[in-house]
Design an enzyme around this catalytic site. Sequence first.
Site, PDB file in Angstrom:
ATOM      1  N   LEU A 224       0.852  -1.203   0.000  1.00  0.00           N
ATOM      2  CA  LEU A 224       0.000   0.000   0.000  1.00  0.00           C
ATOM      3  C   LEU A 224       0.881   1.243   0.000  1.00  0.00           C
ATOM      4  O   LEU A 224       0.603   2.228  -0.694  1.00  0.00           O
ATOM      5  CB  LEU A 224      -0.910   0.014   1.240  1.00  0.00           C
ATOM      6  CG  LEU A 224      -1.970  -1.090   1.336  1.00  0.00           C
ATOM      7  CD1 LEU A 224      -2.744  -0.966   2.648  1.00  0.00           C
ATOM      8  CD2 LEU A 224      -2.930  -1.024   0.151  1.00  0.00           C
ATOM      9  N   CYS A 279      -5.439   0.871  -9.192  1.00  0.00           N
ATOM     10  CA  CYS A 279      -4.932   0.680  -7.827  1.00  0.00           C
ATOM     11  C   CYS A 279      -4.564   1.921  -7.026  1.00  0.00           C
ATOM     12  O   CYS A 279      -4.775   1.935  -5.815  1.00  0.00           O
ATOM     13  CB  CYS A 279      -3.758  -0.271  -7.871  1.00  0.00           C
ATOM     14  SG  CYS A 279      -4.267  -1.895  -8.440  1.00  0.00           S
ATOM     15  N   ARG A 447      -0.232  15.408 -21.909  1.00  0.00           N
ATOM     16  CA  ARG A 447       0.858  14.497 -21.516  1.00  0.00           C
ATOM     17  C   ARG A 447       2.226  15.090 -21.829  1.00  0.00           C
ATOM     18  O   ARG A 447       3.239  14.430 -21.609  1.00  0.00           O
ATOM     19  CB  ARG A 447       0.717  13.161 -22.250  1.00  0.00           C
ATOM     20  CG  ARG A 447      -0.501  12.352 -21.864  1.00  0.00           C
ATOM     21  CD  ARG A 447      -0.289  11.608 -20.564  1.00  0.00           C
ATOM     22  NE  ARG A 447      -1.436  10.781 -20.238  1.00  0.00           N
ATOM     23  CZ  ARG A 447      -1.446   9.913 -19.240  1.00  0.00           C
ATOM     24  NH1 ARG A 447      -0.395   9.741 -18.483  1.00  0.00           N
ATOM     25  NH2 ARG A 447      -2.528   9.230 -18.988  1.00  0.00           N
TER      26      ARG A 447
HETATM   27  P1  NAD Z   1      -8.792  -8.174 -12.260  1.00  0.00           P
HETATM   28  O1  NAD Z   1     -10.155  -7.665 -11.969  1.00  0.00           O
HETATM   29  O2  NAD Z   1      -8.166  -7.943 -13.585  1.00  0.00           O
HETATM   30  O3  NAD Z   1      -8.803  -9.782 -12.054  1.00  0.00           O
HETATM   31  C1  NAD Z   1      -9.346 -10.429 -10.935  1.00  0.00           C
HETATM   32  C2  NAD Z   1      -9.961 -11.750 -11.411  1.00  0.00           C
HETATM   33  O4  NAD Z   1     -10.361 -12.507 -10.267  1.00  0.00           O
HETATM   34  C3  NAD Z   1     -11.230 -11.570 -12.256  1.00  0.00           C
HETATM   35  O5  NAD Z   1     -11.046 -12.169 -13.521  1.00  0.00           O
HETATM   36  C4  NAD Z   1     -12.326 -12.269 -11.441  1.00  0.00           C
HETATM   37  O6  NAD Z   1     -13.302 -12.927 -12.234  1.00  0.00           O
HETATM   38  C5  NAD Z   1     -11.522 -13.265 -10.620  1.00  0.00           C
HETATM   39  N1  NAD Z   1     -12.195 -13.760  -9.414  1.00  0.00           N
HETATM   40  C6  NAD Z   1     -12.792 -13.038  -8.436  1.00  0.00           C
HETATM   41  N2  NAD Z   1     -13.252 -13.852  -7.465  1.00  0.00           N
HETATM   42  C7  NAD Z   1     -12.955 -15.124  -7.845  1.00  0.00           C
HETATM   43  C8  NAD Z   1     -13.167 -16.413  -7.250  1.00  0.00           C
HETATM   44  N3  NAD Z   1     -13.742 -16.562  -6.059  1.00  0.00           N
HETATM   45  N4  NAD Z   1     -12.736 -17.496  -7.906  1.00  0.00           N
HETATM   46  C9  NAD Z   1     -12.117 -17.376  -9.110  1.00  0.00           C
HETATM   47  N5  NAD Z   1     -11.879 -16.189  -9.712  1.00  0.00           N
HETATM   48  C10 NAD Z   1     -12.281 -15.068  -9.089  1.00  0.00           C
HETATM   49  O7  NAD Z   1      -7.885  -7.654 -11.099  1.00  0.00           O
HETATM   50  P2  NAD Z   1      -6.297  -7.366 -11.166  1.00  0.00           P
HETATM   51  O8  NAD Z   1      -6.041  -6.078 -11.828  1.00  0.00           O
HETATM   52  O9  NAD Z   1      -5.626  -8.609 -11.651  1.00  0.00           O
HETATM   53  O10 NAD Z   1      -5.983  -7.149  -9.622  1.00  0.00           O
HETATM   54  C11 NAD Z   1      -6.007  -8.234  -8.707  1.00  0.00           C
HETATM   55  C12 NAD Z   1      -5.339  -7.798  -7.423  1.00  0.00           C
HETATM   56  O11 NAD Z   1      -3.963  -7.471  -7.677  1.00  0.00           O
HETATM   57  C13 NAD Z   1      -5.937  -6.544  -6.779  1.00  0.00           C
HETATM   58  O12 NAD Z   1      -5.870  -6.694  -5.395  1.00  0.00           O
HETATM   59  C14 NAD Z   1      -5.014  -5.430  -7.219  1.00  0.00           C
HETATM   60  O13 NAD Z   1      -4.980  -4.373  -6.291  1.00  0.00           O
HETATM   61  C15 NAD Z   1      -3.672  -6.127  -7.243  1.00  0.00           C
HETATM   62  N6  NAD Z   1      -2.683  -5.558  -8.176  1.00  0.00           N
HETATM   63  C16 NAD Z   1      -3.067  -5.168  -9.430  1.00  0.00           C
HETATM   64  C17 NAD Z   1      -2.114  -4.682 -10.319  1.00  0.00           C
HETATM   65  C18 NAD Z   1      -2.484  -4.243 -11.710  1.00  0.00           C
HETATM   66  O14 NAD Z   1      -1.602  -3.764 -12.419  1.00  0.00           O
HETATM   67  N7  NAD Z   1      -3.724  -4.364 -12.148  1.00  0.00           N
HETATM   68  C19 NAD Z   1      -0.769  -4.635  -9.934  1.00  0.00           C
HETATM   69  C20 NAD Z   1      -0.422  -5.065  -8.651  1.00  0.00           C
HETATM   70  C21 NAD Z   1      -1.389  -5.531  -7.788  1.00  0.00           C
HETATM   71  C1  UGA Z   2       1.056   1.010 -10.448  1.00  0.00           C
HETATM   72  C2  UGA Z   2       2.452   0.841  -9.844  1.00  0.00           C
HETATM   73  O1  UGA Z   2       3.403   1.495 -10.670  1.00  0.00           O
HETATM   74  C3  UGA Z   2       2.804  -0.646  -9.727  1.00  0.00           C
HETATM   75  O2  UGA Z   2       4.059  -0.786  -9.070  1.00  0.00           O
HETATM   76  C4  UGA Z   2       1.716  -1.347  -8.928  1.00  0.00           C
HETATM   77  O3  UGA Z   2       2.002  -2.742  -8.850  1.00  0.00           O
HETATM   78  C5  UGA Z   2       0.381  -1.133  -9.598  1.00  0.00           C
HETATM   79  O4  UGA Z   2       0.112   0.289  -9.679  1.00  0.00           O
HETATM   80  C6  UGA Z   2      -0.765  -1.724  -8.822  1.00  0.00           C
HETATM   81  O5  UGA Z   2      -0.668  -1.988  -7.646  1.00  0.00           O
HETATM   82  O6  UGA Z   2      -1.800  -1.855  -9.491  1.00  0.00           O
HETATM   83  P1  UGA Z   2       0.026   0.990 -12.892  1.00  0.00           P
HETATM   84  O7  UGA Z   2      -1.164   1.593 -12.231  1.00  0.00           O
HETATM   85  O8  UGA Z   2      -0.171  -0.179 -13.764  1.00  0.00           O
HETATM   86  O9  UGA Z   2       1.090   0.537 -11.785  1.00  0.00           O
HETATM   87  O10 UGA Z   2       0.773   2.087 -13.768  1.00  0.00           O
HETATM   88  P2  UGA Z   2       1.771   3.301 -13.440  1.00  0.00           P
HETATM   89  O11 UGA Z   2       2.852   3.271 -14.410  1.00  0.00           O
HETATM   90  O12 UGA Z   2       2.133   3.337 -12.026  1.00  0.00           O
HETATM   91  O13 UGA Z   2       0.856   4.562 -13.784  1.00  0.00           O
HETATM   92  C7  UGA Z   2      -0.255   4.912 -12.984  1.00  0.00           C
HETATM   93  C8  UGA Z   2      -0.823   6.234 -13.463  1.00  0.00           C
HETATM   94  O14 UGA Z   2       0.054   7.315 -13.146  1.00  0.00           O
HETATM   95  C9  UGA Z   2      -1.028   6.300 -14.980  1.00  0.00           C
HETATM   96  O15 UGA Z   2      -2.229   6.969 -15.258  1.00  0.00           O
HETATM   97  C10 UGA Z   2       0.159   7.097 -15.474  1.00  0.00           C
HETATM   98  O16 UGA Z   2      -0.064   7.767 -16.683  1.00  0.00           O
HETATM   99  C11 UGA Z   2       0.339   8.074 -14.314  1.00  0.00           C
HETATM  100  N1  UGA Z   2       1.733   8.588 -14.222  1.00  0.00           N
HETATM  101  C12 UGA Z   2       2.764   7.749 -13.935  1.00  0.00           C
HETATM  102  C13 UGA Z   2       1.966   9.939 -14.422  1.00  0.00           C
HETATM  103  O17 UGA Z   2       1.027  10.723 -14.685  1.00  0.00           O
HETATM  104  N2  UGA Z   2       3.249  10.409 -14.314  1.00  0.00           N
HETATM  105  C14 UGA Z   2       4.296   9.590 -14.036  1.00  0.00           C
HETATM  106  O18 UGA Z   2       5.451  10.084 -13.964  1.00  0.00           O
HETATM  107  C15 UGA Z   2       4.046   8.231 -13.838  1.00  0.00           C
END
Ligand code: NAD
Ligand code: UGA
Length: 468
Positions: A224, A279, A447
């Site tokens: 976080l 996120c 941007r």
């Molecule tokens: P997402 O919504 O893309 O995918 C989650 C998937 O889980 C969905 O396809 C959903 O159908 C499935 N699901 C939910 N409940 C289920 C169950 N009981 N059984 C089977 N499948 C189930 O989400 P995401 O972006 O992959 O994020 C997942 C987690 O990872 C979140 O906590 C997010 O904060 C974290 N995270 C995301 C990113 C990112 O870049 N998106 C990066 C780091 C961490």
């Molecule tokens: C972010 C973090 O970078 C990851 O480390 C983390 O795992 C992830 O969130 C998560 O927990 O979901 P993400 O959201 O995929 O990744 O993309 P970023 O590259 O962090 O960009 C986030 C937003 O900030 C975008 O809208 C991007 O355009 C903006 N940004 C980023 C700026 O406006 N300026 C910057 O210098 C960097």
Amino acid sequence: MKIKNICCIGAGHVGGPTMAVIALKCPDIIVNVVDVNIERINAWNVEDFSNLPIYEPGLDEIVRKCRNKNLFFSNDIFNGIRKADMIFISVNTPTKSKGAGAGQASDLRWIELSTRQIADYSVGHTIVVEKSTLPVRTAETIKDILQSQKKITKNNKKVSFSVLSNPEFLAEGTAINDLLEPDRVLIGGDECKAIEALSKIYENWINPKKILKTNLWSSELSKLTANAFLAQRVSSINSISAICEASGANIKEVTRAIGMDSRIGNEFLKAGPGFGGSCFKKDILNIIYLCKFYGLFEVANYWESVLNINTWQNKRISEIIIRNLFNNLANKKLSILGFSFKANTNDTRESPAINICKDLLKEEAQLAIYDPKVSSKQISKDLNSQSIDLKEINDKKEGWYLTRNIQETFEGADAIIILTDWEEFKSLDFPKISKLMRKPSWIFDTRNIIDLNTLRGIDINVWSLGNN
Ligand code: NAD
Ligand code: UGA
């Protein structure tokens, strides 16, 4: 303890790419990625690898190499869990929309459901890994639910669990590179054998020095905190972009000057229309909720201001566009370049394009949207409205439509608004484009990606963020 069979619950933006890389680097391990969403699983199994449900550069190649060899996508959650000796929980954890903590706390219903499925279907000893981003002390809840099954014996085998936290730091658009060469891998836990088993998996391609081991709560809070710090840098530089515009300073020059200070560093200093993505906002809200729970109200206010600047930046940009177009967008065509929240992804969650386009639509503009990856269906969901049809487009009726032909967005347009930093927008032929537009014409570069030198002598007005 050598892991032979992994299950990942959740085939989303994290589950899909993370497991594909583990399958690639650990050919001796069987990796089953399961999801309740049948459409998504079918899309992971498509023949055409360019149509996978998640677009990430390099992902298609890895899936092509591993799918149906040691990487499987299916809806068979029962067997996925049953066969696994290690299970990653990668389900969604959005902000709660109802009840106590609504608008701030995490909605943990999918975490609880998958934990219950693990408790019900597992046999023998299973290592359960939190991959989703979770509030601090969620591992306690997971342990409590799993514990209730501990005494039960299935098929004469004792059922037992270890719980680890292993947050994911990948960013969308660079996920594969981030997974192949992470800055660090974080493993939180209190059982050495389980920690070592997970560490051994990563050691197949990551230097052990980069694998940090902490207690569970530090690991959960570090994830976080990392997102909060990154978002805070974006809000900080965006707040400075407004001072630049007011004072005559130039945001690129300021950014360069401060970024060369090694204590500050030059990453995450690009001013823009505000951060998007699934996120940053959700994780800061989570911290705010946590602060209030612990009575840390000043800390909650501090993090709240990071979110406030972000919303303000979206609004500020809409207002600048409207003001420069004579406070009237009716009967005007605007070319919107980019709808995803950043380049190289088809993800639009919390994209600044959503708020900005909504503001422009309220003014009755016609938006010709070009994005190389986002679908019309997704934009329709985000903007809460259907796209307009050909006749309405020709009649300049207000509304939006998506086109894959970027040139078409410029024809008769009053303004071009760059909202996403897709590479192809950096080399547009503005002398040619300007001739297609209605005069006076504008470019709003939120941007800061256009080289202003290429616009010299062209009959087009330019507003670029933090540089006016
Ligand atoms: P997402 O919504 O893309 O995918 C989650 C998937 O889980 C969905 O396809 C959903 O159908 C499935 N699901 C939910 N409940 C289920 C169950 N009981 N059984 C089977 N499948 C189930 O989400 P995401 O972006 O992959 O994020 C997942 C987690 O990872 C979140 O906590 C997010 O904060 C974290 N995270 C995301 C990113 C990112 O870049 N998106 C990066 C780091 C961490
Ligand atoms: C972010 C973090 O970078 C990851 O480390 C983390 O795992 C992830 O969130 C998560 O927990 O979901 P993400 O959201 O995929 O990744 O993309 P970023 O590259 O962090 O960009 C986030 C937003 O900030 C975008 O809208 C991007 O355009 C903006 N940004 C980023 C700026 O406006 N300026 C910057 O210098 C960097």
